[in-house]
Write a protein that holds these residues in place. Structure first.
Motif, PDB file in Angstrom:
ATOM      1  N   THR A 185      -1.498  19.212 -43.070  1.00 57.96           N
ATOM      2  CA  THR A 185      -1.392  17.767 -42.846  1.00 57.96           C
ATOM      3  C   THR A 185      -2.518  17.240 -41.976  1.00 57.96           C
ATOM      4  OG1 THR A 185       1.018  17.986 -42.971  1.00 57.96           O
ATOM      5  CG2 THR A 185       0.153  15.922 -42.102  1.00 57.96           C
ATOM      6  N   HIS A 186      -2.894  18.008 -40.946  1.00 57.46           N
ATOM      7  CA  HIS A 186      -3.863  17.501 -39.981  1.00 57.46           C
ATOM      8  C   HIS A 186      -5.103  18.383 -39.826  1.00 57.46           C
ATOM      9  CE1 HIS A 186      -0.888  14.551 -38.867  1.00 57.46           C
ATOM     10  NE2 HIS A 186      -0.012  15.491 -38.552  1.00 57.46           N
ATOM     11  N   GLU A 187      -4.975  19.686 -40.024  1.00 58.40           N
ATOM     12  CA  GLU A 187      -6.107  20.574 -39.778  1.00 58.40           C
ATOM     13  C   GLU A 187      -7.176  20.440 -40.860  1.00 58.40           C
ATOM     14  OE1 GLU A 187      -5.037  24.650 -38.787  1.00 58.40           O
ATOM     15  OE2 GLU A 187      -2.977  23.998 -38.498  1.00 58.40           O
ATOM     16  N   TYR A 188      -8.368  20.967 -40.548  1.00 55.59           N
ATOM     17  CA  TYR A 188      -9.472  20.945 -41.506  1.00 55.59           C
ATOM     18  C   TYR A 188     -10.073  22.344 -41.602  1.00 55.59           C
ATOM     19  CZ  TYR A 188     -13.774  19.725 -43.891  1.00 55.59           C
ATOM     20  OH  TYR A 188     -14.792  19.672 -44.794  1.00 55.59           O
ATOM     21  N   ARG A 244      -8.261  21.142 -45.155  1.00 52.11           N
ATOM     22  CA  ARG A 244      -6.848  20.978 -45.459  1.00 52.11           C
ATOM     23  C   ARG A 244      -6.353  22.013 -46.460  1.00 52.11           C
ATOM     24  NH1 ARG A 244      -4.970  15.383 -47.264  1.00 52.11           N
ATOM     25  NH2 ARG A 244      -2.974  16.338 -46.700  1.00 52.11           N
TER      26      ARG A 244
END
Length: 236
Positions: A136-139, A141
């Motif tokens: 959802t938020h990390e890269y 994704r």
């Protein structure tokens, strides 16, 4: 319609010196001149939905430079080519290449698309990755970057299904289910958990792949899951 004439063609060829694997090719045609167009529907999360078209073509047989042996070539309009062989063990993918690669990359060992005998209970294993699960938020994704090779077990569940698609109704069809899990960090409370990956594919005699359903669900707020359905829209 063509879907009626092709099975008759395979029956006719069966009586005149067929090559090894010819019966297997009836479920996954490899000869040059075939074309399949699919409607691909992807749903990510509870609301987002996307539809696109995908076309595959058979280009004929050529010598694969990796082993100096002939293989059948398939080409996707998404920019990927595949080299396949058919024998009494089934249909095997032996190499692939994207437009970003200079040379074909070997599948070592060969990767079964369909394993003989084509009977309920036949199993095999091949690697997969995550196509729909995303953070959802990390890269980055996409989980496929950290989990590029996940073992998936495939099994033939049925050999006489009837399948309806936008291109018509087809029968008999093999139904093949693939099952795998990928262990990922889902949230600070649950920690690492196994996330299921499921693929169901239908291969119909004289036509090949007519439908595929892929499921990668998630109940974690840190992960977005989804489904992808591929249905045959037209073929020749």
């Amino acid at each position: 319609m063509r879907r009626c004439s092709l099975p008759l063609l395979f029956v006719a060829l069966a009586g005149c010196g067929r090559s090894p694997g010819a019966d297997n090719e009836a479920w996954f045609p490899l000869q040059a001149g075939h074309r399949w167009t699919y409607v691909v529907t992807t749903r990510s999360g509870p609301d987002a939905s996307e539809r696109e078209s995908l076309t595959l073509r058979t280009l004929g047989r050529e010598t694969l430079v990796l082993d100096d042996k002939t293989a059948w070539v398939r080409r996707s309009d998404s920019g990927i080519s595949y080299w396949l062989r058919a024998d009494d063990t089934g249909i095997v993918r032996v190499a692939s290449k994207s437009d970003m690669q200079a040379d074909p990359v070997a599948d070592s060992p060969g990767r079964f698309v369909l394993k003989a005998p084509f009977a309920v209970g036949t199993q095999w294993q091949a690697s997969t990755t995550t196509y729909l699960l995303m953070r959802t938020h990390e890269y980055p994704r996409e989980l496929k970057h950290s989990h590029p090779n996940i073992p998936m077990t495939y099994q033939i569940e049925a050999v006489a299904d009837e399948v309806r698609t936008p291109a018509g109704s087809f029968s008999p069809c093999l139904r093949v289910r693939g099952s795998a899990t990928v262990r990922v960090f889902v949230d600070p409370i649950s920690g690492f958990k196994d996330q299921p990956l499921t693929s169901v594919e239908w291969y119909c005699r004289g036509v090949g792949l007519v439908k595929m359903e892929r499921s990668e669900p998630s109940t974690s707020p840190m992960l977005v899951g989804g489904t992808r359905t591929l249905e045959l829209e037209a073929w020749q």
